[in-house]
Design a protein around this motif. Structure first.
Motif, short mmCIF file in Angstrom:
data_model
loop_
_atom_site.label_atom_id
_atom_site.label_comp_id
_atom_site.label_asym_id
_atom_site.label_seq_id
_atom_site.Cartn_x
_atom_site.Cartn_y
_atom_site.Cartn_z
N ASN A 166 0.81 -1.21 0.00
CA ASN A 166 0.00 0.00 0.00
C ASN A 166 0.85 1.27 0.00
O ASN A 166 0.44 2.31 0.52
CB ASN A 166 -0.97 -0.01 1.20
CG ASN A 166 -2.13 0.94 1.00
OD1 ASN A 166 -2.43 1.32 -0.13
ND2 ASN A 166 -2.77 1.32 2.08
N LEU A 218 3.37 2.00 1.68
CA LEU A 218 3.75 2.43 3.03
C LEU A 218 4.87 1.53 3.55
O LEU A 218 4.84 0.31 3.35
CB LEU A 218 2.55 2.31 3.98
CG LEU A 218 1.45 3.37 3.82
CD1 LEU A 218 0.24 3.01 4.66
CD2 LEU A 218 1.96 4.76 4.19
N TYR A 266 5.58 8.51 -0.91
CA TYR A 266 5.62 7.06 -1.14
C TYR A 266 6.53 6.46 -0.06
O TYR A 266 7.74 6.56 -0.14
CB TYR A 266 6.15 6.71 -2.52
CG TYR A 266 5.28 7.16 -3.69
CD1 TYR A 266 3.94 7.50 -3.51
CD2 TYR A 266 5.81 7.23 -4.97
CE1 TYR A 266 3.16 7.91 -4.59
CE2 TYR A 266 5.02 7.62 -6.04
CZ TYR A 266 3.71 7.97 -5.84
OH TYR A 266 2.94 8.37 -6.92
N ARG A 307 -0.09 11.28 3.44
CA ARG A 307 -0.78 10.02 3.76
C ARG A 307 -1.69 10.20 4.97
O ARG A 307 -1.45 11.03 5.84
CB ARG A 307 0.25 8.91 4.09
CG ARG A 307 1.29 8.68 3.02
CD ARG A 307 0.69 8.49 1.64
NE ARG A 307 -0.17 7.34 1.53
CZ ARG A 307 0.22 6.12 1.13
NH1 ARG A 307 1.48 5.94 0.77
NH2 ARG A 307 -0.64 5.13 1.07
N ASP A 367 -4.88 5.60 7.75
CA ASP A 367 -5.40 4.34 7.19
C ASP A 367 -4.79 4.00 5.83
O ASP A 367 -5.25 3.10 5.14
CB ASP A 367 -6.93 4.40 7.08
CG ASP A 367 -7.39 5.50 6.10
OD1 ASP A 367 -6.53 6.23 5.57
OD2 ASP A 367 -8.61 5.60 5.85
N GLY A 368 -3.74 4.74 5.44
CA GLY A 368 -3.05 4.41 4.20
C GLY A 368 -3.58 5.13 2.98
O GLY A 368 -3.11 4.90 1.86
#
Ligand code: NAP
Length: 281
Positions: A28, A30, A60, A90, A93-94
């Motif tokens: 994701n 992360l 990213y 971000r 929760d991503g």
């Protein structure tokens, strides 16, 4: 016609298949990846294989993709365009949220400069998300200030409409637009035609729909079986066929996939194949 011609981006000739760094992180986009050394090698292979555009962002990872790019490629070859983005951050929760306060935009520019080990960012896209604290054109004015300070070279837009493009272009030269172009879409993103008129590149982000396109048992797989051309190559070639100013920026963690993606620039779509790919969707 092949798509192997070069087009000019941020003053340099680039091929029509670039490389997107969002997948160089953990899941994701992360956190850290499992095997960073392999990804450093992959980035070097990409450039050795002719990639001239790396699309990245400080958010990213955050910071993970940028640091890998710098570790693999800095000091950068003169012919390589490093494009980054500001304007987003971000969420826990991503997800992504707008991040456009003047202080934060400056911080994002400084973060990218530091992580990418550059004195000036050659190309920075404003990644528009609705709901940020700073009006659209005011963000661009701040970016023009960063340009005057020598912190950024050229200015681009991401995730914008034709109206936003026109407003921005009335204020300042726009080097490129980075929007999503969908494989098989009956009607292209209207911004594609607008950028073609303006003679600037259109960078098609997430061109493989994050791999989802290749996992479905549809016409891409069938036509790949018939032609012996990999599904990803076909999908990217179909997108490149839409307009000579379109550049795809697929992301991959695999050298085999990288080669398939780069092969798209050499694929000639005849009428039958173009039709079969379009109609099958
Ligand atoms: N401006 C924006 O708002 C924005 C938004 C999203 C993305 N982007 C940019 O667009 C780039 C590309 O988007 P993305 O990485 O999200 O998605 P994508 O390029 O559409 O797809 C990447 C996924 O496809 C797989 N893949 C790649 N090549 C393949 C091949 N030849 N065969 C089979 N699977 C393949 C990859 O897995 P493997 O690792 O296994 O190959 C990965 O899971 C990003 O890296 C980023 O730079 C920009």
């Amino acid at each position: 016609m092949t798509h192997a011609t070069m087009i000019t981006l941020a003053g340099r000739p680039v091929g029509r298949v670039g490389y997107g760094t969002m997948r160089l992180t953990g899941p994701n986009a992360l956190g850290e990846p499992d095997r960073p050394d392999e990804l450093v090698a992959l980035l070097r292979t990409a450039v050795d294989s002719g990639v001239r555009l790396i699309d990245t962002a400080g958010y990213y990872g955050p910071s993970v993709a940028n640091r890998l790019v710098a570790r693999a490629l800095a000091p950068y070859p003169e012919e390589l365009v490093i494009a980054t983005k500001i304007g987003a951050a971000r969420t826990p929760d991503g997800g992504f949220r707008p991040d456009t306060s003047p202080e934060s935009l400056r911080r994002q520019v400084e973060q990218n400069l530091r992580e990418l080990r550059l004195d000036c960012l050659p190309l920075v896209h404003f990644r528009y998300l609705p709901g940020g604290p700073t009006p659209f054109l005011d963000v661009l004015s701040l970016m023009i200030d960063f340009q005057r300070e020598g912190l950024i070279g050229e200015l681009g837009l991401s995730h914008v409409t034709v109206e936003q493009f026109d407003q921005a272009a009335a204020l300042t030269p726009v080097a490129s637009v980075e929007n999503q172009a969908r494989f098989g879409a009956a009607e292209p993103d209207p911004v594609l035609a607008r950028t073609a008129e303006a003679s600037i590149p259109y960078l098609a982000y997430r061109p493989l729909e994050n791999g989802a396109l290749l996992r479905t048992d549809g016409p891409l797989r069938r036509l790949a079986g018939e032609t012996g051309i990999a599904p990803a190559t076909l999908a990217l070639a179909w997108l490149l066929d839409r307009s000579p100013n379109l550049v795809v920026i697929p992301g991959t963690t695999s050298a085999d996939h990288l080669a398939e993606n780069l092969a798209a620039a050499d694929v000639v779509l005849d009428d039958r194949l173009r039709h079969a790919l379009t109609e099958g969707n």
